[in-house]
Design a protein around this motif. Structure first.
Motif, PDB file in Angstrom:
ATOM      1  N   GLY A   1      -4.608   5.000   2.736  1.00 60.35           N
ATOM      2  CA  GLY A   1      -3.835   6.239   2.665  1.00 60.35           C
ATOM      3  C   GLY A   1      -3.752   6.790   1.256  1.00 60.35           C
ATOM      4  N   TYR A   2      -4.140   5.975   0.261  1.00 63.74           N
ATOM      5  CA  TYR A   2      -4.178   6.357  -1.155  1.00 63.74           C
ATOM      6  C   TYR A   2      -2.837   6.915  -1.655  1.00 63.74           C
ATOM      7  CZ  TYR A   2      -9.077   5.930   0.079  1.00 63.74           C
ATOM      8  OH  TYR A   2     -10.274   5.455   0.567  1.00 63.74           O
ATOM      9  N   PHE A   3      -1.752   6.289  -1.221  1.00 57.90           N
ATOM     10  CA  PHE A   3      -0.431   6.736  -1.643  1.00 57.90           C
ATOM     11  C   PHE A   3      -0.248   6.514  -3.139  1.00 57.90           C
ATOM     12  CE2 PHE A   3       0.280   5.138   2.818  1.00 57.90           C
ATOM     13  CZ  PHE A   3       0.182   6.397   3.395  1.00 57.90           C
ATOM     14  N   SER A   4       0.361   7.471  -3.790  1.00 57.54           N
ATOM     15  CA  SER A   4       0.549   7.532  -5.240  1.00 57.54           C
ATOM     16  C   SER A   4      -0.730   7.862  -5.990  1.00 57.54           C
ATOM     17  CB  SER A   4       1.156   6.233  -5.799  1.00 57.54           C
ATOM     18  OG  SER A   4       2.481   6.074  -5.363  1.00 57.54           O
ATOM     19  N   THR A   5      -1.813   8.078  -5.272  1.00 57.60           N
ATOM     20  CA  THR A   5      -3.057   8.533  -5.907  1.00 57.60           C
ATOM     21  C   THR A   5      -3.823   9.382  -4.895  1.00 57.60           C
ATOM     22  OG1 THR A   5      -5.117   7.821  -6.972  1.00 57.60           O
ATOM     23  CG2 THR A   5      -4.194   6.343  -5.302  1.00 57.60           C
TER      24      THR A   5
ATOM     25  N   PRO B   1      13.087  11.637   3.143  1.00 56.92           N
ATOM     26  CA  PRO B   1      12.527  12.568   2.152  1.00 56.92           C
ATOM     27  C   PRO B   1      11.997  11.860   0.910  1.00 56.92           C
ATOM     28  CG  PRO B   1      14.522  13.474   3.078  1.00 56.92           C
ATOM     29  CD  PRO B   1      14.399  12.083   3.636  1.00 56.92           C
ATOM     30  N   GLU B   2      12.684  10.809   0.479  1.00 54.15           N
ATOM     31  CA  GLU B   2      12.229  10.081  -0.712  1.00 54.15           C
ATOM     32  C   GLU B   2      10.918   9.352  -0.443  1.00 54.15           C
ATOM     33  OE1 GLU B   2      14.238   7.360  -4.178  1.00 54.15           O
ATOM     34  OE2 GLU B   2      14.822   6.966  -2.105  1.00 54.15           O
ATOM     35  N   ILE B   3      10.815   8.679   0.700  1.00 50.88           N
ATOM     36  CA  ILE B   3       9.580   7.977   1.061  1.00 50.88           C
ATOM     37  C   ILE B   3       8.437   8.980   1.207  1.00 50.88           C
ATOM     38  CG2 ILE B   3       8.438   6.569   2.806  1.00 50.88           C
ATOM     39  CD1 ILE B   3      10.560   5.089   1.213  1.00 50.88           C
ATOM     40  N   ALA B   4       8.730  10.106   1.845  1.00 50.33           N
ATOM     41  CA  ALA B   4       7.707  11.120   2.030  1.00 50.33           C
ATOM     42  C   ALA B   4       7.189  11.641   0.698  1.00 50.33           C
ATOM     43  CB  ALA B   4       8.269  12.275   2.867  1.00 50.33           C
ATOM     44  N   ALA B   5       8.096  11.773  -0.285  1.00 50.03           N
ATOM     45  CA  ALA B   5       7.683  12.256  -1.607  1.00 50.03           C
ATOM     46  C   ALA B   5       6.788  11.244  -2.310  1.00 50.03           C
ATOM     47  CB  ALA B   5       8.919  12.556  -2.451  1.00 50.03           C
ATOM     48  N   VAL B   6       7.117   9.955  -2.199  1.00 50.88           N
ATOM     49  CA  VAL B   6       6.305   8.910  -2.828  1.00 50.88           C
ATOM     50  C   VAL B   6       4.918   8.861  -2.214  1.00 50.88           C
ATOM     51  CG1 VAL B   6       6.067   6.413  -3.154  1.00 50.88           C
ATOM     52  CG2 VAL B   6       8.284   7.505  -3.521  1.00 50.88           C
ATOM     53  N   ARG B   7       4.862   9.017  -0.901  1.00 51.10           N
ATOM     54  CA  ARG B   7       3.596   8.856  -0.194  1.00 51.10           C
ATOM     55  C   ARG B   7       2.816  10.164  -0.034  1.00 51.10           C
ATOM     56  NH1 ARG B   7       3.694   4.018   4.162  1.00 51.10           N
ATOM     57  NH2 ARG B   7       5.060   2.584   3.038  1.00 51.10           N
ATOM     58  N   GLY B   8       3.507  11.287  -0.167  1.00 53.10           N
ATOM     59  CA  GLY B   8       2.836  12.561   0.038  1.00 53.10           C
ATOM     60  C   GLY B   8       2.567  12.847   1.496  1.00 53.10           C
ATOM     61  N   VAL B   9       3.555  12.538   2.360  1.00 55.55           N
ATOM     62  CA  VAL B   9       3.405  12.734   3.806  1.00 55.55           C
ATOM     63  C   VAL B   9       4.621  13.488   4.336  1.00 55.55           C
ATOM     64  CG1 VAL B   9       1.993  10.670   4.080  1.00 55.55           C
ATOM     65  CG2 VAL B   9       4.481  10.492   4.306  1.00 55.55           C
ATOM     66  N   PRO B  10       4.575  14.023   5.581  1.00 56.47           N
ATOM     67  CA  PRO B  10       5.706  14.771   6.145  1.00 56.47           C
ATOM     68  C   PRO B  10       6.930  13.885   6.383  1.00 56.47           C
ATOM     69  CG  PRO B  10       3.677  15.279   7.318  1.00 56.47           C
ATOM     70  CD  PRO B  10       3.380  14.104   6.448  1.00 56.47           C
ATOM     71  N   VAL B  11       8.105  14.446   6.206  1.00 55.66           N
ATOM     72  CA  VAL B  11       9.367  13.734   6.432  1.00 55.66           C
ATOM     73  C   VAL B  11       9.567  13.500   7.930  1.00 55.66           C
ATOM     74  CG1 VAL B  11      11.878  13.857   6.165  1.00 55.66           C
ATOM     75  CG2 VAL B  11      10.383  14.782   4.389  1.00 55.66           C
ATOM     76  N   GLY B  12      10.046  12.297   8.276  1.00 49.68           N
ATOM     77  CA  GLY B  12      10.433  12.016   9.649  1.00 49.68           C
ATOM     78  C   GLY B  12       9.305  11.842  10.628  1.00 49.68           C
ATOM     79  N   GLU B  13       8.074  11.773  10.154  1.00 43.29           N
ATOM     80  CA  GLU B  13       6.941  11.541  11.037  1.00 43.29           C
ATOM     81  C   GLU B  13       6.350  10.160  10.783  1.00 43.29           C
ATOM     82  OE1 GLU B  13       3.962  14.540  10.981  1.00 43.29           O
ATOM     83  OE2 GLU B  13       5.394  16.206  11.142  1.00 43.29           O
TER      84      GLU B  13
ATOM     85  N   GLU C   1       0.806  -1.224   0.000  1.00 41.45           N
ATOM     86  CA  GLU C   1       0.000   0.000   0.000  1.00 41.45           C
ATOM     87  C   GLU C   1       0.836   1.270   0.000  1.00 41.45           C
ATOM     88  OE1 GLU C   1      -1.845   1.469   3.656  1.00 41.45           O
ATOM     89  OE2 GLU C   1      -1.268  -0.422   4.591  1.00 41.45           O
ATOM     90  N   GLY C   2       2.174   1.151   0.073  1.00 41.56           N
ATOM     91  CA  GLY C   2       3.026   2.328   0.215  1.00 41.56           C
ATOM     92  C   GLY C   2       3.227   3.156  -1.028  1.00 41.56           C
TER      93      GLY C   2
END
Length: 511
Positions: A187-191, A238-250, A166-167
């Protein structure tokens, strides 16, 4: 200090430095690349089999009972080593609960081509030929970029599919050219819109990738049904946050429930819209079964809406995860056997089974697991932990910390870099090929030419030291359309209470 002693120390240091250099350069053992010299202790322990290695194998599969040699079998198949064992079985086959397959007195030769499963119902315009064994849902974020690459390259070489988890759909999933089942969670990650809602336009664009062969909506996961996915803060780079559209480090926590549907009818309508947005590719959903009534409500919705999902993936509560509360892992959701047979029988009884394929996920690791799940109602299987082990996972059980010693479940560039994609992708392909070949051989030993020839009479369970019974005797198997025509007494109450318009039973109905 004598001169000889000093020379000995120097010689030891030089030897250790040379060994460290070799460990850093070689590509077959990720643990040695991350832990040069000291990492050899692991392989020393493996040489002290069966006693010490047996101890760790029995206790290293998340502490749950599992076949004693399965980890060795996975590693050996991944490395291209034949897995025959000496001295025969060491398990008590007379104990209650033991299950076994019934071989034929006139076994067959395996078919020249390994069977595959065509996924895609009447409303699907781009059906997909699915392998009997595929990579189960594991997200980029939970896995490192190199692990995702290795699994996808292995899938490409072996002709099977990788579920993205789902990530989100990352560039690493698309880099190697392997087939993908794109999973969309709550979470609708990537969409995902900025507000966290489902974005149809973004979904259409990502589903258009040639590698995306199927699209899947995740309703629940076996290891933590009833709550959303979790990615610990340490892994939200930062890369994971960009893929998922969520804040970095949270800490990234998906909602427990979806916002795109609330009723069975809305669920089926949304699956149909996913298929349409994807250009007619197979669309379905994944769930860990909780209530039989919920499954029947979905069947009624399919009948009312007039269109069906192309596939349903049943996840067992014994499935794994890198981050879930212990209470959920051990005490919520149905095991795969129960959930699988409920979904299969519900679809058969509702007259829907012909066009809906069923995938099974939950501790599938060996050929016998595949055959067993096919007998219980599945059309194909998915494996997560065994595929991870083929990439080099040593079950260190520190996935949630980001300190994976072999680079499989970490976002630390140094640790992840120890995983050599070329070597591990070959291991993934070899493991898949050998395991599916073994499943095909076992089907032939049972007298079955193809999966459709398997039946519940071929799987038996020991009831006591003096009695065994087949699955045909132990469980009820519905006939096509039986629920619609006249539900049997054992299903009648749930069938009557199930509603296409609500997942919640009417207050007057017992739960």
């Amino acid at each position: 200090m004598t001169r000889g002693f000093r020379y000995g120390l120097v010689g030891t240091g030089v030897a250790a430095a040379a060994l460290a250099a070799h460990d850093l350069i070689q590509k077959k053992h990720s643990v040695l690349r991350n832990y040069p010299v000291v990492g050899h202790m692991r392989y020393l322990l493996e040489e002290l089999r069966p006693e010490l290695q047996q101890y760790f194998i029995e206790r290293n599969w998340d502490g749950r009972p599992f076949d004693r040699d399965i980890r060795s079998v996975i590693y050996e198949r991944a490395k291209g080593i034949h897995g025959e064992k000496a001295f025969g079985t060491e398990r008590d086959v007379s104990r209650s609960g033991h299950e076994y397959l019934v071989h034929s007195t006139t076994p067959l030769d395996p078919p020249p081509e390994v069977p595959r499963v065509m996924v895609g119902g009447p409303d699907c315009r781009q059906p997909y030929s699915m392998s009997l064994l595929n990579v189960s849902a594991m997200s980029f974020g939970a896995l490192s970029a190199n692990a995702v690459r290795a699994l996808n390259e292995g899938a490409r070489m072996g002709g099977f599919a990788q579920d993205t988890g789902e990530g989100g759909l990352s560039r690493y999933h698309l880099e190697k050219g392997g087939d993908l089942v794109w999973e969309v969670g709550s979470g609708y990650f990537s969409t995902r819109t900025e507000e966290g809602a489902f974005d149809p336009a973004q979904f259409r664009d990502n589903a258009a990738h040639e590698q995306v062969k199927c699209v899947s909506l995740k309703l629940s996961q076996g290891a933590k049904p009833g709550i959303g996915g979790v990615l610990p803060a340490a892994k939200v780079t930062p890369e994971i946050a960009a893929v998922r559209g969520v804040p970095v480090g949270e800490k990234c926590v998906s909602p427990a429930a979806h916002t795109v549907f609330a009723t069975p009818i809305e669920l089926i309508e949304f699956i149909a819209s996913m298929r349409e947005l994807s250009g007619g590719k197979p669309a379905g959903f994944k769930l860990c079964v909780g209530s039989r009534r919920d499954v029947l409500a979905i069947c009624k919705a399919i009948l009312e809406v007039g269109t069906a999902p192309d596939f349903i993936i049943v996840d067992g509560s014994e499935g794994g995860t890198a981050a879930a509360p212990l209470e959920y892992e051990d005490h919520v959701g149905r095991p795969l056997t129960d959930g699988l047979m409920i979904v299969h029988n519900a679809l058969v009884g509702a007259g829907l089974r012909e066009h809906i394929r069923i995938g099974a996920s939950g501790k599938v690791a060996a050929g016998n697991d595949i055959v067993k799940r096919l007998i219980q109602g599945a059309d194909y299987t998915n494996s997560a932990r065994a595929m991870m082990m083929a990439t080099g996972c040593i079950q260190a059980q520190v996935c949630h910390t980001g300190r994976c010693p072999v680079g499989v479940t970490t976002q630390d560039p140094r640790r992840a870099g120890a995983l050599d994609v070329a070597d591990k992708s070959l291991r993934v392909r070899r493991y898949h090929e050998a395991t599916v070949a073994q499943a095909t051989q076992m089907m032939a030993s049972l007298g079955a030419r193809r999966p459709e020839d398997l039946g519940p009479h071929l799987l038996r369970r020991t009831i006591s030291s003096r009695e065994t019974r087949s699955y045909a005797e132990l469980f009820e198997w519905l006939r096509p359309g039986e629920l619609v025509a006249e539900a049997p007494q054992s299903w009648a109450q749930d069938w009557q209470a199930a509603s296409a318009h609500s997942f919640v039973p009417e207050p007057s109905q017992p739960h």
